[in-house]
Design a protein around this motif. Structure first.
Motif, PDB file in Angstrom:
ATOM      1  N   VAL A 110       0.833  -1.205   0.000  1.00 31.86           N
ATOM      2  CA  VAL A 110       0.000   0.000   0.000  1.00 31.86           C
ATOM      3  C   VAL A 110       0.868   1.255   0.000  1.00 31.86           C
ATOM      4  N   THR A 115      -0.502  -3.061  -6.328  1.00 32.63           N
ATOM      5  CA  THR A 115      -1.880  -3.523  -6.226  1.00 32.63           C
ATOM      6  C   THR A 115      -1.976  -5.022  -6.485  1.00 32.63           C
ATOM      7  N   ASN A 116      -2.994  -5.610  -5.909  1.00 29.97           N
ATOM      8  CA  ASN A 116      -3.399  -6.977  -6.222  1.00 29.97           C
ATOM      9  C   ASN A 116      -4.910  -7.026  -6.076  1.00 29.97           C
ATOM     10  N   SER A 117      -5.485  -8.178  -6.269  1.00 36.96           N
ATOM     11  CA  SER A 117      -6.947  -8.260  -6.248  1.00 36.96           C
ATOM     12  C   SER A 117      -7.520  -7.852  -4.894  1.00 36.96           C
ATOM     13  N   ILE A 119      -6.199  -5.764  -2.622  1.00 36.50           N
ATOM     14  CA  ILE A 119      -6.063  -4.321  -2.430  1.00 36.50           C
ATOM     15  C   ILE A 119      -7.083  -3.574  -3.274  1.00 36.50           C
ATOM     16  N   ARG A 120      -7.315  -4.027  -4.507  1.00 42.64           N
ATOM     17  CA  ARG A 120      -8.300  -3.354  -5.358  1.00 42.64           C
ATOM     18  C   ARG A 120      -9.708  -3.468  -4.778  1.00 42.64           C
ATOM     19  N   LEU A 123      -9.855  -1.002  -1.706  1.00 43.28           N
ATOM     20  CA  LEU A 123      -9.056   0.206  -1.945  1.00 43.28           C
ATOM     21  C   LEU A 123      -9.519   1.379  -1.092  1.00 43.28           C
ATOM     22  N   SER A 127      -6.648   2.876   1.212  1.00 47.02           N
ATOM     23  CA  SER A 127      -6.044   4.115   0.725  1.00 47.02           C
ATOM     24  C   SER A 127      -6.169   5.259   1.721  1.00 47.02           C
TER      25      SER A 127
END
Length: 666
Positions: A110, A115-117, A119-120, A123, A127
Motif C-alpha cells: 500500500v 496492487t493486487n486483487s 487491495i483493489r 481500496l 487508501s
C-alpha cells in the motif's frame, strides 16, 4: 417439503439477508457509532459483525473487545485467507500474530502503491491515511525502495507516519539503488531518520554498491574512518551502476592505500586506478545540489528548511546482513570490523558465486582483529557460500566468542586462486588456529552443503569442540559410496549431550537407525527433524523399524516437535498413531508428515487409530503435499475425524502433476 417447511426456510433466509444488510450498514456508518454501542451488542452478534468490518475498524475495535474477553482471531484469519486464497495454509496461533501478519503483508504494497486483487477490492479502506498509521504500529521491517513519490511523502504530508515508523521499525532493508539527486536526498534522509533518530538496529543490504554500503556503515558502530572514502561520499553522486560504484571505490582505495580486490568479472581488465572517469557533473555542482552528511540532511528537510533541533544522534547497527556480498563489499566491510564493537550478528551471502579463498581469509583476519579488541559483541555469524568445508573451523577459530554459526558450502571444481601468492599472504597474516582440542562456546550450528562428497571429519571436529551445543542443523552432507553417517551420529551422542534441537535433512540415514535410537537415549531433545533421510529404505520390515523409533520417542517427555517429512512413510504412517498410546503418551504437539505419499485410505486408518488414543493436547498436524485427490471423499472423511483434536495444515494436490507425484514417491 411441505408449504410450512418451505415457509420456515424462506423466513430463515430472509432473516440472514436482513442481518447481513444491518451488519454492512454498521460497517458503512462505523465512524458515526460509538464504540460502546457496539460493545453492548450480544456476543454472538459481535462475532458476526467482526467479519464485516474493515481492517482499520477491526484494529480500532480490538482493544475494547479484548477487554470484554472477545477475541478477533477468527476475523484476522479470515482476512489472511482473503489475501492469500482459501488453499493457503494459515499457521498462526494468536490474534496478535494474525493481525501483525496482515499488516506486514499489506503495508509495503500500500505504501509504494502496488496492487493486487485484495487491495483493489478494499481500496477505499486501504487508501486512507489511517490504514498506514495503524499498520505502522505492527510493522518491524521497512523496505526502502527508490520510488520517489512515496518517500517524498514521508518528508511532507506523511511526516507523522515517518515519526511513527521511527518508534517501531527495528530493521531496514535497502533493496534498490539510490540514484538521481532527488531520490538520493530523500532516500538518505529517510534512512537517517530510521537508523539514527529511530530505534532501528538491524540493516539488510541487498544491492552491490560499495559507496552506499560505506555510507550506511559510517559512524554507526565502527570507529574506523577512511578520509578519502568519506570525501568521495560527500562529493560524488551515489550510483546504482555497479561498474561506476566499483570504480569509485577502487579510486578511493588506491589513494588511501587500501587493497581493493577486483571482482571476478573485472579480472583481466585495466587496473582500477586507470579506469576512465565517470560521466558526472562537477564536484561543486553536486555539492550545491545535495549533501550526504546526516546533520545537513536533517537541516535540509526540517520544516521550512529551518535548523534541526540540536545535533543529530548517531545510531548503532547491531545486526548487519549483506545479501549480495562480493569482494567489493568486503573491501568496505573488513576495515570496519576490528572496531565494530556493537555488532552482534553478521550475515554475508553471495548469491551468484562462492566466496574466493582470499575473500574468506581476509574476513577471518578482520574477525580475529575484532576478537583481539576484547570489546566484541559478535555472537552470530552466517557466511555463504564458502568454497571449502574447513573454512567453517577457520572462521570459528578467528572469533571464538561466536555462539551461533550458519555456513553454506559449495566446492568450486577446478578453481584455484588467481594469484597463489595472494592466498599464501592471507594465510601468513591470518591468526594462528586454536588447538584442535580447544573448547568453543558454540550453541547453535547450521551446516548446509551442496557438493558431491563432504569431508565429514571437518564437521565432527567442530562437534567434538562444542560440548555446549544445543541446536544442530545439517543438510546435504553426502559421503563416498559405502560410507555411513554413523560417525556423525556417534559424535553427537558422545560430545553433544546438551543437544535440544536436531535437524538432519537430505542425508542418507537408512542404515543408521541404531545410532539414532542411541542418540535419543542420551540427549533430551525438544525438536527432532529427519526430513528426506530415507529412514526406512533398507528396512526389511518398515512398520517394525518405525515402531522401534516410536518407542524411543515416547521415552522423551521433552520432545514437542517431530518432523518426518519426505521419508516415503506411505502406509507405515499408521504406526505414528502409537506415539500417544499407553501410559507414557508422547508430548509431541507438532507432527510433520508432509510429502510422504500418504494415500487417503492410509490417512483414514491413521485417523481411526489416533481416535483410540487421542493426543493429550491439541496436535498441529502437517499433511501438505500428500495425494489427497486420489480419493477426495475418503480424504475429507479422515480430516473430519482428525479435526476435534488436531490443527490441520493441508493444501491442494494435483496428481496429474506426474513430476510432483514421482518426487514424493521415489
Amino acid at each position: 417439503m411441505g408449504d410450512s417447511g418451505m415457509s420456515a426456510a424462506q423466513g430463515r433466509s430472509e432473516d440472514r439477508c436482513l442481518k447481513a444488510l444491518c451488519l454492512q450498514a454498521v460497517r458503512r456508518h462505523f465512524s458515526a457509532l460509538r464504540v460502546q454501542a457496539l460493545l453492548d451488542l450480544p456476543v454472538p452478534l459481535i462475532k458476526d459483525l467482526l467479519h464485516h468490518l474493515t481492517i482499520c475498524q477491526l484494529d480500532e475495535l480490538q482493544p475494547a473487545l479484548n477487554h470484554r474477553g472477545i477475541s478477533t482471531y477468527s476475523a484476522w484469519v479470515r482476512v489472511l485467507l482473503d489475501m492469500c486464497g482459501p488453499k493457503h495454509v494459515i499457521d498462526v496461533r494468536t490474534e496478535e500474530e494474525a493481525k501483525h501478519r496482515v499488516m506486514r503483508r499489506l503495508f509495503t504494497a500500500v505504501f509504494y502503491g502496488f496492487t493486487n486483487s485484495f487491495i483493489r477490492q478494499n481500496l477505499t479502506d486501504l487508501s486512507s491515511p489511517s490504514f498506514l498509521m495503524a499498520a505502522a504500529k505492527c510493522v518491524r521491517h521497512f523496505s526502502l525502495m527508490t520510488m520517489h513519490k512515496p518517500l517524498q511523502g514521508l518528508t511532507a504530508e506523511q511526516r507523522p507516519l515517518l515519526n511513527l515508523l521511527e518508534k517501531h521499525i527495528r530493521s531496514v532493508g535497502v533493496s534498490q539503488c539510490i540514484d538521481s539527486k532527488k531520490k538520493t536526498k530523500t532516500a538518505l534522509y529517510v534512512l537517517h531518520r530510521l537508523l539514527d533518530h529511530g530505534v532501528t538496529t538491524e540493516l539488510v543490504v541487498h544491492l552491490q554498491s560499495p559507496i552506499v554500503l560505506a555510507w550506511l556503515l559510517h559512524g554507526r558502530g565502527s570507529q574506523y574512518m577512511n578520509p578519502e572514502l568519506k570525501n568521495l561520499m560527500h562529493s560524488k553522486k551515489l550510483s546504482c551502476d555497479s561498474t561506476a560504484a566499483s570504480a569509485s571505490a577502487d579510486k578511493a582505495s588506491c589513494s588511501s592505500g587500501l587493497t581493493a580486490r577486483p571482482s571476478e568479472d573485472q579480472e583481466g581488465q585495466a587496473p582500477a586506478c586507470k579506469r576512465s572517469k565517470m560521466d558526472c557533473v562537477s564536484v561543486e555542482e553536486e555539492e550545491s545540489n545535495y549533501t550526504m552528511d546526516p546533520q545537513a540532511l536533517c537541516t535540509l528537510f526540517s520544516p521550512c528548511n529551518g535548523p534541526s533541533a540540536g545535533p543529530c544522534p548517531s545510531g548503532q547497527i547491531h545486526r548487519l546482513e549483506i545479501r549480495n556480498c562480493g569482494s567489493d563489499s568486503l573491501t568496505v566491510l573488513n576495515p570496519t570490523l576490528p572496531t565494530f564493537f556493537c555488532l552482534r550478528s553478521l550475515t554475508l551471502h553471495s548469491y551468484y558465486s562462492t566466496f574466493r579463498d582470499p575473500d574468506v581469509w581476509s574476513l577471518a583476519v578482520a574477525l580475529r582483529q575484532l576478537f583481539h579488541s576484547s570489546c566484541s559483541s559478535l555472537t552470530h555469524l552466517s557466511v555463504s557460500v564458502l568454497p571449502r568445508t574447513d573454512f567453517m573451523e577457520i572462521l570459528l577459530d578467528s572469533i571464538p566468542t561466536v555462539t551461533s554459526l550458519h555456513v553454506e558450502i559449495q566446492s568450486v571444481m577446478g578453481f584455484s586462486p588467481r594469484d597463489p601468492r595472494t592466498a599464501e599472504s592471507h594465510m601468513s597474516c591470518a591468526v594462528k588456529l586454536l588447538p584442535k582440542s580447544a573448547e568453543l562456546p558454540l550453541e547453535k550450528l547450521t551446516v548446509k552443503v551442496a557438493e558431491l562428497q563432504t569431508d565429514v571429519h571437518c564437521v565432527t571436529s567442530v562437534l567434538r569442540r562444542t560440548p555446549h551445543l544445543i541446536s544442530f542443523h545439517a543438510a546435504g552432507i553426502r559421503l563416498p559410496t559405502g560410507s555411513s553417517h554413523s560417525q556423525l551420529l556417534t559424535t553427537l551422542s558422545e560430545s553433544n549431550r546438551l543437544l535440544r534441537s536436531l535437524n538432519l535433512e537430505d542425508m542418507k540415514l537408512s542404515d543408521c537407525l541404531p545410532d539414532i535410537l542411541n542418540l535419543l537415549t542420551v540427549c533430551r531433545l525438544e525438536e527432532l527433524s529427519l526430513n528426506d533421510c530415507r529412514l526406512l529404505e533398507k528396512c526389511s520390515d518398515q512398520e517394525e523399524s518405525l515402531q522401534e523409533l516410536v518407542s524411543a520417542l515416547k521415552t522423551l517427555p521433552s520432545l514437542h516437535t517431530l518432523s518426518l517429512a519426505q521419508n516415503r512413510l506411505a502406509r507405515s504412517v499408521c504406526v505414528l498413531a502409537e506415539l500417544f498410546s499407553g501410559g507414557s503418551a508422547s508430548s509431541v504437539k507438532r507432527l510433520d508428515i508432509s510429502s510422504n505419499f500418504i494415500q487417503p485410505a492410509e490417512l483414514l486408518e491413521f485417523t481411526e487409530r489416533l481416535k483410540t488414543h487421542c493426543p493429550p493436547h491439541l496436535l498441529t498436524l502437517d499433511l501438505r503435499k500428500n495425494p489427497a485427490d486420489r480419493d477426495p471423499h475418503t480424504w475429507n472423511s479422515a480430516l473430519k475425524g482428525l479435526r476435534p483434536f488436531c490443527v490441520l495444515l493441508v493444501e491442494g494436490w494435483i496428481s496429474t502433476n506426474t513430476m510432483a507425484d514421482h518426487i514424493s514417491n521415489m
